[in-house]
Design a protein around this motif. Structure first.
Motif, PDB file in Angstrom:
ATOM      1  N   GLU A  38       0.830  -1.204   0.000  1.00  8.71           N
ATOM      2  CA  GLU A  38       0.000   0.000   0.000  1.00  8.71           C
ATOM      3  C   GLU A  38       0.866   1.256   0.000  1.00  8.71           C
ATOM      4  O   GLU A  38       2.083   1.189   0.171  1.00  8.71           O
ATOM      5  CB  GLU A  38      -0.952  -0.031   1.197  1.00  8.71           C
ATOM      6  CG  GLU A  38      -1.961  -1.167   1.098  1.00  8.71           C
ATOM      7  CD  GLU A  38      -2.953  -1.186   2.248  1.00  8.71           C
ATOM      8  OE1 GLU A  38      -2.859  -0.343   3.161  1.00  8.71           O
ATOM      9  OE2 GLU A  38      -3.835  -2.070   2.221  1.00  8.71           O
ATOM     10  N   ARG A  59      -1.916 -14.028   0.207  1.00  5.45           N
ATOM     11  CA  ARG A  59      -1.483 -12.646  -0.014  1.00  5.45           C
ATOM     12  C   ARG A  59      -0.590 -12.170   1.123  1.00  5.45           C
ATOM     13  O   ARG A  59      -0.875 -12.393   2.280  1.00  5.45           O
ATOM     14  CB  ARG A  59      -2.704 -11.751  -0.107  1.00  5.45           C
ATOM     15  CG  ARG A  59      -2.406 -10.404  -0.729  1.00  5.45           C
ATOM     16  CD  ARG A  59      -3.691  -9.676  -0.994  1.00  5.45           C
ATOM     17  NE  ARG A  59      -4.001  -9.039  -2.218  1.00  5.45           N
ATOM     18  CZ  ARG A  59      -3.403  -9.085  -3.386  1.00  5.45           C
ATOM     19  NH1 ARG A  59      -2.366  -9.810  -3.550  1.00  5.45           N
ATOM     20  NH2 ARG A  59      -3.824  -8.416  -4.415  1.00  5.45           N
ATOM     21  N   CYS A  60       0.496 -11.497   0.756  1.00 12.15           N
ATOM     22  CA  CYS A  60       1.356 -10.786   1.707  1.00 12.15           C
ATOM     23  C   CYS A  60       1.061  -9.304   1.538  1.00 12.15           C
ATOM     24  O   CYS A  60       1.196  -8.768   0.437  1.00 12.15           O
ATOM     25  CB  CYS A  60       2.827 -11.032   1.411  1.00 12.15           C
ATOM     26  SG  CYS A  60       3.396 -12.667   1.812  1.00 12.15           S
ATOM     27  N   THR A  61       0.656  -8.656   2.618  1.00  5.58           N
ATOM     28  CA  THR A  61       0.244  -7.264   2.537  1.00  5.58           C
ATOM     29  C   THR A  61       1.057  -6.388   3.481  1.00  5.58           C
ATOM     30  O   THR A  61       1.190  -6.711   4.657  1.00  5.58           O
ATOM     31  CB  THR A  61      -1.253  -7.130   2.893  1.00  5.58           C
ATOM     32  OG1 THR A  61      -2.011  -7.980   2.042  1.00  5.58           O
ATOM     33  CG2 THR A  61      -1.728  -5.704   2.745  1.00  5.58           C
ATOM     34  N   ARG A 117       0.662  -2.754   4.854  1.00 11.91           N
ATOM     35  CA  ARG A 117      -0.331  -1.679   4.919  1.00 11.91           C
ATOM     36  C   ARG A 117       0.324  -0.322   4.728  1.00 11.91           C
ATOM     37  O   ARG A 117       1.546  -0.181   4.775  1.00 11.91           O
ATOM     38  CB  ARG A 117      -1.079  -1.740   6.259  1.00 11.91           C
ATOM     39  CG  ARG A 117      -1.881  -2.992   6.449  1.00 11.91           C
ATOM     40  CD  ARG A 117      -3.046  -3.013   5.517  1.00 11.91           C
ATOM     41  NE  ARG A 117      -3.757  -4.280   5.646  1.00 11.91           N
ATOM     42  CZ  ARG A 117      -4.678  -4.672   4.814  1.00 11.91           C
ATOM     43  NH1 ARG A 117      -5.028  -3.944   3.793  1.00 11.91           N
ATOM     44  NH2 ARG A 117      -5.271  -5.827   4.982  1.00 11.91           N
ATOM     45  N   ASN A 153       0.186  -9.796   7.193  1.00 17.75           N
ATOM     46  CA  ASN A 153      -0.483  -8.500   7.109  1.00 17.75           C
ATOM     47  C   ASN A 153       0.269  -7.567   8.056  1.00 17.75           C
ATOM     48  O   ASN A 153       0.070  -7.611   9.264  1.00 17.75           O
ATOM     49  CB  ASN A 153      -1.954  -8.650   7.512  1.00 17.75           C
ATOM     50  CG  ASN A 153      -2.730  -7.380   7.319  1.00 17.75           C
ATOM     51  OD1 ASN A 153      -2.320  -6.489   6.594  1.00 17.75           O
ATOM     52  ND2 ASN A 153      -3.858  -7.306   7.991  1.00 17.75           N
ATOM     53  N   LEU A 205       1.289  -4.075   9.669  1.00 19.57           N
ATOM     54  CA  LEU A 205       0.788  -2.728   9.969  1.00 19.57           C
ATOM     55  C   LEU A 205       1.957  -1.819  10.317  1.00 19.57           C
ATOM     56  O   LEU A 205       3.011  -2.285  10.763  1.00 19.57           O
ATOM     57  CB  LEU A 205      -0.181  -2.796  11.137  1.00 19.57           C
ATOM     58  CG  LEU A 205      -1.388  -3.731  10.951  1.00 19.57           C
ATOM     59  CD1 LEU A 205      -2.151  -3.890  12.258  1.00 19.57           C
ATOM     60  CD2 LEU A 205      -2.281  -3.211   9.861  1.00 19.57           C
TER      61      LEU A 205
END
Length: 139
Positions: free
Chosen positions: A91, A116-118, A120, A136, A138
């Protein structure tokens, strides 16, 4: 552009699934072999010929987008270990430092796991880390 064409012609889009053999209607072994050889060939070509010259630039972000990754604005990628492009989401303002491996697949006894590897918005992963399917991060 040859890498981009090869990725879409040979691999297409790998979606989230637990057992690739079920998802693609074949036994697990052929999926493993096909995925291993084609994905690794494309990833190796990208690492060797393209990426090191453009670490942290908008050019790298554009190529990742062409390969299927979701890359936001102001993203900095300084690692050659961001693979499985269909399973990566970076992101706006995310940073991936040197030596980080973002893996969108794992080999498991029952088959392959895709996820999925996200990273943020504004998240940063420091050097020499691994992110596995479902990560995920943060800020």
């Amino acid at each position: 552009l040859l890498m981009v064409a090869g990725k879409w012609l040979l691999l297409g889009n790998f979606n989230d699934c637990y057992d690739a053999g079920v998802a693609y209607g074949v036994d697990d072994a052929p999926v493993r072999l096909f995925f291993s050889f084609t994905n690794c060939a494309i990833w190796t070509a990208f690492r060797a010929f393209w990426q090191p010259r453009f670490y942290g630039t908008a050019t790298t972000n554009a190529v990742y987008r062409l390969l299927g990754a979701a890359v936001g604005d102001g993203v900095h990628i300084f690692s050659n270990g961001v693979e499985d492009y269909d399973q990566v989401a970076l992101e706006d303002g995310a940073s991936v430092c040197h030596g980080v491996f973002m893996l969108g697949h794992l080999w498991e006894p029952r088959g392959m796991t895709f996820g999925r590897c996200t990273l943020r918005r504004g998240a940063c992963v420091l050097s020499d880390r691994q992110l596995w399917p479902g990560a995920n991060i943060l800020p």
